[in-house]
Design an enzyme around this catalytic site. Structure first.
Site, mmCIF file in Angstrom:
data_model
loop_
_atom_site.group_PDB
_atom_site.id
_atom_site.type_symbol
_atom_site.label_atom_id
_atom_site.label_comp_id
_atom_site.label_asym_id
_atom_site.label_seq_id
_atom_site.Cartn_x
_atom_site.Cartn_y
_atom_site.Cartn_z
ATOM 1 N N PRO A 9 -22.892 -27.972 0.302
ATOM 2 C CA PRO A 9 -22.282 -28.352 -0.968
ATOM 3 C C PRO A 9 -23.280 -28.599 -2.097
ATOM 4 O O PRO A 9 -24.344 -29.163 -1.880
ATOM 5 C CB PRO A 9 -21.540 -29.660 -0.636
ATOM 6 C CG PRO A 9 -22.227 -30.198 0.570
ATOM 7 C CD PRO A 9 -22.663 -28.980 1.352
ATOM 8 N N ASN A 10 -22.890 -28.147 -3.259
ATOM 9 C CA ASN A 10 -23.614 -28.309 -4.523
ATOM 10 C C ASN A 10 -24.813 -27.371 -4.653
ATOM 11 O O ASN A 10 -25.419 -27.303 -5.719
ATOM 12 C CB ASN A 10 -24.067 -29.769 -4.735
ATOM 13 C CG ASN A 10 -22.888 -30.707 -4.853
ATOM 14 O OD1 ASN A 10 -22.067 -30.540 -5.748
ATOM 15 N ND2 ASN A 10 -22.760 -31.672 -3.943
ATOM 16 N N GLU A 97 -33.581 -26.361 10.179
ATOM 17 C CA GLU A 97 -32.989 -27.245 9.162
ATOM 18 C C GLU A 97 -33.888 -27.176 7.937
ATOM 19 O O GLU A 97 -35.113 -27.326 8.049
ATOM 20 C CB GLU A 97 -32.937 -28.683 9.698
ATOM 21 C CG GLU A 97 -32.454 -29.678 8.654
ATOM 22 C CD GLU A 97 -32.501 -31.122 9.155
ATOM 23 O OE1 GLU A 97 -32.624 -31.360 10.374
ATOM 24 O OE2 GLU A 97 -32.436 -32.023 8.284
ATOM 25 N N ILE A 100 -34.685 -28.252 0.234
ATOM 26 C CA ILE A 100 -35.524 -27.831 -0.888
ATOM 27 C C ILE A 100 -36.422 -28.985 -1.311
ATOM 28 O O ILE A 100 -37.612 -28.811 -1.579
ATOM 29 C CB ILE A 100 -34.614 -27.373 -2.053
ATOM 30 C CG1 ILE A 100 -33.850 -26.106 -1.632
ATOM 31 C CG2 ILE A 100 -35.420 -27.136 -3.323
ATOM 32 C CD1 ILE A 100 -32.705 -25.727 -2.562
ATOM 33 N N SER A 101 -35.838 -30.171 -1.377
ATOM 34 C CA SER A 101 -36.595 -31.356 -1.778
ATOM 35 C C SER A 101 -37.158 -32.050 -0.532
ATOM 36 O O SER A 101 -36.706 -31.815 0.587
ATOM 37 C CB SER A 101 -35.674 -32.332 -2.525
ATOM 38 O OG SER A 101 -34.664 -32.837 -1.657
HETATM 39 C C1 DQA Z 1 -30.904 -31.133 0.077
HETATM 40 C C2 DQA Z 1 -31.181 -32.624 0.193
HETATM 41 C C3 DQA Z 1 -29.893 -33.404 0.426
HETATM 42 O O1 DQA Z 1 -30.173 -34.795 0.543
HETATM 43 C C4 DQA Z 1 -28.951 -33.214 -0.739
HETATM 44 O O2 DQA Z 1 -27.728 -33.858 -0.501
HETATM 45 C C5 DQA Z 1 -28.749 -31.787 -1.095
HETATM 46 C C6 DQA Z 1 -29.853 -30.835 -0.983
HETATM 47 C C7 DQA Z 1 -32.166 -30.327 -0.291
HETATM 48 O O3 DQA Z 1 -32.113 -29.108 -0.187
HETATM 49 O O4 DQA Z 1 -33.176 -30.914 -0.703
HETATM 50 O O5 DQA Z 1 -27.694 -31.405 -1.572
HETATM 51 O O6 DQA Z 1 -30.457 -30.656 1.345
#
Ligand code: DQA
Length: 143
Positions: A9-10, A97, A100-101
């Site tokens: 999501p997002n 797993e 990105i951050s």
């Molecule tokens: C994420 C880190 C998650 O905590 C966050 O909810 C995301 C993106 C990342 O790619 O850094 O939506 O998975």
């Protein structure tokens, strides 16, 4: 070899979503990055993104049935979805797993993952370059 890349999501909002955290590239840019990396490695990749948990669960079932390696950025679901964990537990090929951050430098609630102990490996904090690195590792080691 075919690798699935599943984004939760997002992540479809990459580019406009918190660019200071996730960078300025869009999800379409991420798809192109993965396709370019896969072509260079001589493998197939299919990148998908969903905001619907059940859809991701279904995609994980599909990857499990195909015996295909997976790069999984489950985004927020990483931190609490037992349904996604139970689906990931059915994968037989390696799965990575990915974040990105660097979730460990962020809020406390992002430090816990319900997936990490099932994952073959975890990549976090390398931006979208992490996807190319994950594909390279899977090409070398993924069945
Ligand atoms: C994420 C880190 C998650 O905590 C966050 O909810 C995301 C993106 C990342 O790619 O850094 O939506 O998975």
């Amino acid at each position: 070899m075919k690798v699935f890349v599943f984004n939760g999501p997002n992540l479809g909002r990459l580019g406009s979503r918190e660019p200071g955290v996730y960078g300025s590239g869009s999800h379409a840019d991420l798809v192109r990055l993965c396709e370019t990396a896969a072509a260079e490695l001589g493998i197939e990749v299919e990148v998908r993104q969903t905001d619907h948990e059940g859809e991701l669960v279904g995609w994980l079932h599909e990857a499990a049935d195909a015996g295909a390696p997976v790069v999984l950025n489950a985004a927020a679901w990483t931190h609490y979805s037992i349904a996604v964990r139970d689906a990931a537990a059915q994968l037989s090929a390696p799965f990575i797993e990915l974040h990105i951050s660097n979730v460990h430098r962020r809020e406390e609630f992002r430090h816990h993952s319900v997936l990490s102990d099932l994952a073959t490996g975890v990549i976090a904090g390398l931006g979208t370059d992490g996807y190319a690195l994950a594909l390279r590792w899977l090409e070398a080691h993924g069945s």
